[in-house]
Design a protein around this motif. Structure first.
Motif, PDB file in Angstrom:
ATOM      1  N   ASP A   1      32.626  17.604 -22.326  1.00  0.00           N
ATOM      2  CA  ASP A   1      33.742  16.812 -22.840  1.00  0.00           C
ATOM      3  C   ASP A   1      34.392  17.376 -24.100  1.00  0.00           C
ATOM      4  O   ASP A   1      35.605  17.233 -24.289  1.00  0.00           O
ATOM      5  CB  ASP A   1      33.263  15.382 -23.130  1.00  0.00           C
ATOM      6  CG  ASP A   1      32.751  14.693 -21.886  1.00  0.00           C
ATOM      7  OD1 ASP A   1      33.561  14.445 -20.981  1.00  0.00           O
ATOM      8  OD2 ASP A   1      31.539  14.410 -21.808  1.00  0.00           O
ATOM      9  N   LEU A   2      33.620  18.007 -24.980  1.00  0.00           N
ATOM     10  CA  LEU A   2      34.135  18.302 -26.312  1.00  0.00           C
ATOM     11  C   LEU A   2      34.993  19.556 -26.375  1.00  0.00           C
ATOM     12  O   LEU A   2      35.782  19.733 -27.306  1.00  0.00           O
ATOM     13  CB  LEU A   2      32.975  18.394 -27.304  1.00  0.00           C
ATOM     14  CG  LEU A   2      32.111  17.123 -27.363  1.00  0.00           C
ATOM     15  CD1 LEU A   2      31.072  17.239 -28.457  1.00  0.00           C
ATOM     16  CD2 LEU A   2      32.983  15.889 -27.573  1.00  0.00           C
ATOM     17  N   ALA A   3      34.875  20.434 -25.384  1.00  0.00           N
ATOM     18  CA  ALA A   3      35.709  21.634 -25.384  1.00  0.00           C
ATOM     19  C   ALA A   3      37.181  21.275 -25.239  1.00  0.00           C
ATOM     20  O   ALA A   3      38.047  21.857 -25.906  1.00  0.00           O
ATOM     21  CB  ALA A   3      35.269  22.571 -24.257  1.00  0.00           C
ATOM     22  N   ALA A   4      37.486  20.319 -24.362  1.00  0.00           N
ATOM     23  CA  ALA A   4      38.884  19.909 -24.183  1.00  0.00           C
ATOM     24  C   ALA A   4      39.448  19.299 -25.460  1.00  0.00           C
ATOM     25  O   ALA A   4      40.627  19.488 -25.776  1.00  0.00           O
ATOM     26  CB  ALA A   4      39.000  18.915 -23.033  1.00  0.00           C
ATOM     27  N   VAL A   5      38.617  18.575 -26.196  1.00  0.00           N
ATOM     28  CA  VAL A   5      39.062  18.003 -27.468  1.00  0.00           C
ATOM     29  C   VAL A   5      39.401  19.113 -28.456  1.00  0.00           C
ATOM     30  O   VAL A   5      40.431  19.073 -29.142  1.00  0.00           O
ATOM     31  CB  VAL A   5      37.975  17.073 -28.047  1.00  0.00           C
ATOM     32  CG1 VAL A   5      38.367  16.594 -29.438  1.00  0.00           C
ATOM     33  CG2 VAL A   5      37.742  15.892 -27.121  1.00  0.00           C
ATOM     34  N   CYS A   6      38.529  20.115 -28.536  1.00  0.00           N
ATOM     35  CA  CYS A   6      38.787  21.239 -29.438  1.00  0.00           C
ATOM     36  C   CYS A   6      40.091  21.951 -29.077  1.00  0.00           C
ATOM     37  O   CYS A   6      40.868  22.340 -29.952  1.00  0.00           O
ATOM     38  CB  CYS A   6      37.624  22.226 -29.384  1.00  0.00           C
ATOM     39  SG  CYS A   6      36.089  21.600 -30.104  1.00  0.00           S
ATOM     40  N   LEU A   7      40.348  22.095 -27.777  1.00  0.00           N
ATOM     41  CA  LEU A   7      41.580  22.744 -27.349  1.00  0.00           C
ATOM     42  C   LEU A   7      42.792  21.879 -27.680  1.00  0.00           C
ATOM     43  O   LEU A   7      43.796  22.376 -28.203  1.00  0.00           O
ATOM     44  CB  LEU A   7      41.522  23.019 -25.850  1.00  0.00           C
ATOM     45  CG  LEU A   7      42.739  23.715 -25.246  1.00  0.00           C
ATOM     46  CD1 LEU A   7      42.924  25.102 -25.848  1.00  0.00           C
ATOM     47  CD2 LEU A   7      42.610  23.802 -23.733  1.00  0.00           C
ATOM     48  N   ALA A   8      42.710  20.591 -27.383  1.00  0.00           N
ATOM     49  CA  ALA A   8      43.832  19.695 -27.642  1.00  0.00           C
ATOM     50  C   ALA A   8      44.195  19.661 -29.120  1.00  0.00           C
ATOM     51  O   ALA A   8      45.379  19.601 -29.476  1.00  0.00           O
ATOM     52  CB  ALA A   8      43.502  18.285 -27.154  1.00  0.00           C
TER      53      ALA A   8
END
Length: 285
Positions: A127-134
């Motif tokens: 889940d947290l990779a997409a947050v870092c990208l966003a």
């Protein structure tokens, strides 16, 4: 369910960890780095990986904690998901990160799993990779040749593959401030402990009922997290109405390459991406 035999090193500083990695590689070892262990240990027990050396970062105090640094909020790589969820500084300035961290697995996992371990593992369902990208995060990597900073869009290279060199340690993740932004992480999975079939990380800045800025990224819609730029363009500058949001959500699959596996077929994931993007954005309005 017993791992293959390996040597174990627990350094007390980042420099010691880098030295241990470099010496291990030079000696011909297959080296794995241990963060919280919630991804690595099951792989070792199933013997899907059989390293000859494991370097445990758990004894490095400088890799833990959350602090302000100018226009950024900095999260140490060994900071646990539980600490991320409870931190007031993150909730005020980078609220999307604790939103998403609160959905990771269950409390036992969140108390042991770490932000750095999660993003370094680079599971497309994490889940947290997409947050870092966003949120346009930056990753500070430390290796034998010194320090370098890598943007999130360059950090996630491929399936379970990042820009980390085998002799480097991820030290911290740096987030710009998003104070006053609205944020939400929407995901779909079969059980609370299961990986996301699809997840949507959404953050909006709204002025006078119109979307001034939008940042949206998708989990498990390709080999790496994917920025939903078509959705963002369809939202920015428009009045934040349900019709506008639903039309924008239909663009969520542009540029994606959804996998088919035992959990879901690609076309079902594409359907989920559109539905969850609509839910995530509408929840902010």
């Amino acid at each position: 369910m017993i791992p293959a035999q390996f040597d174990y090193v627990r350094p007390s500083s980042v420099d010691e960890a880098v030295t241990a990695l470099s010496e291990g590689i030079d000696n011909g070892d297959e080296v794995k780095v241990l963060g919280g262990g919630q991804s690595l240990l099951p792989v070792l027990r199933l013997r899907l990986a059989a390293p000859t050396l494991v370097v445990d970062l758990g004894g490095i105090a400088e890799l833990r904690g959350i602090r302000e640094d100018g226009d950024h909020i900095v999260v140490g790589a060994m900071t646990t998901h539980h600490e991320v969820v409870r931190d007031g500084l993150l909730r005020e300035h980078v609220g999307l990160l604790p939103d998403a961290a609160a959905t990771v697995a269950d409390p036992q996992i969140r108390h042991r799993g770490t932000l750095g371990g999660s993003v370094s593992h680079a599971d497309p369902a994490g889940d947290l990779a997409a947050v870092c990208l966003a949120l346009a995060a930056e990753f500070l990597l430390v290796g034998p040749d010194g320090r370098r900073t890598v943007a999130a869009e360059d950090f996630f290279v491929d399936l379970f593959t990042t820009a980390l060199d085998e002799t480097e340690v991820l030290a911290e993740v740096r987030f710009p401030r998003y104070t006053g932004w609205r944020h939400h992480y929407e995901k779909f999975n079969r059980t609370a402990q299961a990986w996301s079939m699809v997840g949507v990380a959404a953050a909006l800045k709204v002025h006078g009922g119109a979307v001034a800025e939008a940042r949206v990224a998708l989990t498990n819609m390709g080999a790496t997290p994917i920025r939903a730029t078509a959705v963002e363009r369809a939202l920015v500058g428009r009045q934040a109405s349900e019709d506008v949001v639903r039309a924008a959500a239909e663009l969520a699959t542009e540029g994606t390459s959804a996998p088919s596996d035992a959990d879901a077929a690609a076309d079902y994931r594409e359907h989920l991406a559109k539905v969850l993007t609509g839910r995530a954005v509408l929840s902010l309005l």
